[in-house]
Design an enzyme around this catalytic site. Structure first.
Site, PDB file in Angstrom:
ATOM      1  N   HIS A   1     -39.711   8.919  10.571  1.00  0.00           N
ATOM      2  CA  HIS A   1     -40.361   9.601   9.915  1.00  0.00           C
ATOM      3  C   HIS A   1     -39.596  11.001   8.850  1.00  0.00           C
ATOM      4  CE1 HIS A   1     -43.764   8.353  12.194  1.00  0.00           C
ATOM      5  NE2 HIS A   1     -43.066   8.434  13.274  1.00  0.00           N
TER       6      HIS A   1
HETATM    7  C1  BDR Z   1     -42.791  13.345  14.371  1.00  0.00           C
HETATM    8  O1  BDR Z   1     -42.803  13.696  15.633  1.00  0.00           O
HETATM    9  C2  BDR Z   1     -41.530  13.640  16.084  1.00  0.00           C
HETATM   10  O2  BDR Z   1     -41.547  12.718  17.381  1.00  0.00           O
HETATM   11  C3  BDR Z   1     -40.750  12.958  15.185  1.00  0.00           C
HETATM   12  O3  BDR Z   1     -39.273  13.613  15.179  1.00  0.00           O
HETATM   13  C4  BDR Z   1     -41.273  13.273  13.656  1.00  0.00           C
HETATM   14  O4  BDR Z   1     -40.757  14.704  13.461  1.00  0.00           O
HETATM   15  C5  BDR Z   1     -43.517  12.047  14.134  1.00  0.00           C
HETATM   16  O5  BDR Z   1     -44.978  12.234  14.136  1.00  0.00           O
END
Ligand code: BDR
Ligand code: CA
Length: 314
Positions: free
Chosen positions: A243
């Site tokens: 992400h």
């Molecule tokens: C986001 O949540 C975290 O677990 C990841 O690092 C990312 O920033 C994705 O939903």
């Protein structure tokens, strides 16, 4: 053109690590003026240490990490060891950091950095819950007009949520902070799961990354392999999205992303949907848009760029 100045606020997190590495591998285009850590994926003591470890892995121990808030503004902290492992960076084998953490509180570091630069110079890149950013805005409202833009990973609308049916993790953990940021008037670009779910890493790409053979790439591949296992559990495929590097990818190659300026509000009242990013995609409210919402991504060139940039690191 001189590189764009960015301040990264992060909760590493394997995908946070990729975002930081992508930025470090792109010095002609991006200058990291500071890194602040926030509680999110794991508690602050770990996210701060993890951020320092990633910087040192890439040979940039000279960039100090400033720990910020230990908990969200209103709600208790909710963490995600179930995704990232107990350390937050499981899958990597990184040595303990050598450099000390910054002595200034992360919130004060954000304020001082923005006030020390010209108005419109600093872009903030939140990769976790937005607690530090909101607290900085509350503590020193004069920063608001000086921030060039906030480009952040968080939210989801068409995909729903990844932590509750309605809410994505970063916004769910601190919806009140997100509310402060969304009502601040700062230009916002949101990279929600609607976009990041398209940023999948393939087994072939992971192999190429490992084959780079350099320390940073090999460690990054280890972390990615651990994180990718979640894809099997969740999507039933051997592909899983990273992400957070989409934030940096957008700053480097905006033409690879597509979105729309929308009016976005954060749900902070309903127990069922708290943390939802309510995106008025069709402008049914006739409200002035407050956020560029990214929804699509041309994935192969993005991963090609990430491979090239991480390959440059030691
Ligand atoms: C986001 O949540 C975290 O677990 C990841 O690092 C990312 O920033 C994705 O939903
Ligand atoms: Ca993150």
């Amino acid at each position: 053109m001189s590189p764009r100045k960015i301040l990264i606020d992060t909760d590493p997190g394997q995908d946070d690590a990729f975002a930081i590495l992508l930025a470090l591998g792109s010095p002609e285009e991006l200058e990291i003026v500071g890194v602040t850590a926030v509680a999110g994926n794991v508690p602050l003591s770990r996210t701060a240490r993890n951020a320092q470890m990633i910087l040192e892995l890439a040979g940039r121990g000279d960039i100090t990490v400033y720990p910020g808030c230990q908990r969200p503004m209103v709600r208790p902290l909710f963490t995600a060891e179930y995704v990232h492992g107990d350390s937050g960076l499981d899958g990597g084998d990184l040595p303990e950091p050598v450099q000390p953490l910054g002595q200034t509180h992360g919130v004060d570091f954000i304020i001082e950095t923005i006030m020390a630069h010209e108005p419109g110079e600093i872009t903030i890149c939140p990769l976790g819950p937005m607690t530090n950013i909101a607290m900085a805005m509350v503590k020193e409202p004069a920063i608001v007009a000086r921030i060039r833009e906030i480009v952040f990973m968080g939210g989801g609308f068409f995909e729903g949520g990844n932590t509750t049916p309605a809410a994505e993790f970063n916004i769910y953990v601190d919806p009140h902070a997100a509310h402060v940021v969304f009502t601040s008037g700062v230009p916002l670009t949101m990279v929600p799961i609607d976009c990041t779910y398209k940023a999948v890493m393939t087994p072939g790409w992971l192999k190429d990354l490992r084959n780079v053979g350099k320390k940073t790439a090999v460690e990054a591949a280890g972390m990615a392999e651990f994180y990718q296992r979640w894809g099997n559990t969740k999507f039933g495929t051997d592909e899983y999205p990273l992400h957070d590097p989409c934030v940096i990818g957008y700053l480097l190659r905006p033409e690879l992303f597509k979105g729309r300026s929308c009016y976005v509000t954060i749900e902070i009242a309903s127990p069922t949907t708290i943390g939802m990013t309510v995106v008025d995609w069709w402008n049914v409210t006739k409200q002035e848009p407050n956020c560029m919402v990214l929804r699509d991504l041309d994935n192969p060139p993005f991963y090609q760029l990430m491979l090239e940039r991480i390959s440059r690191l030691p």
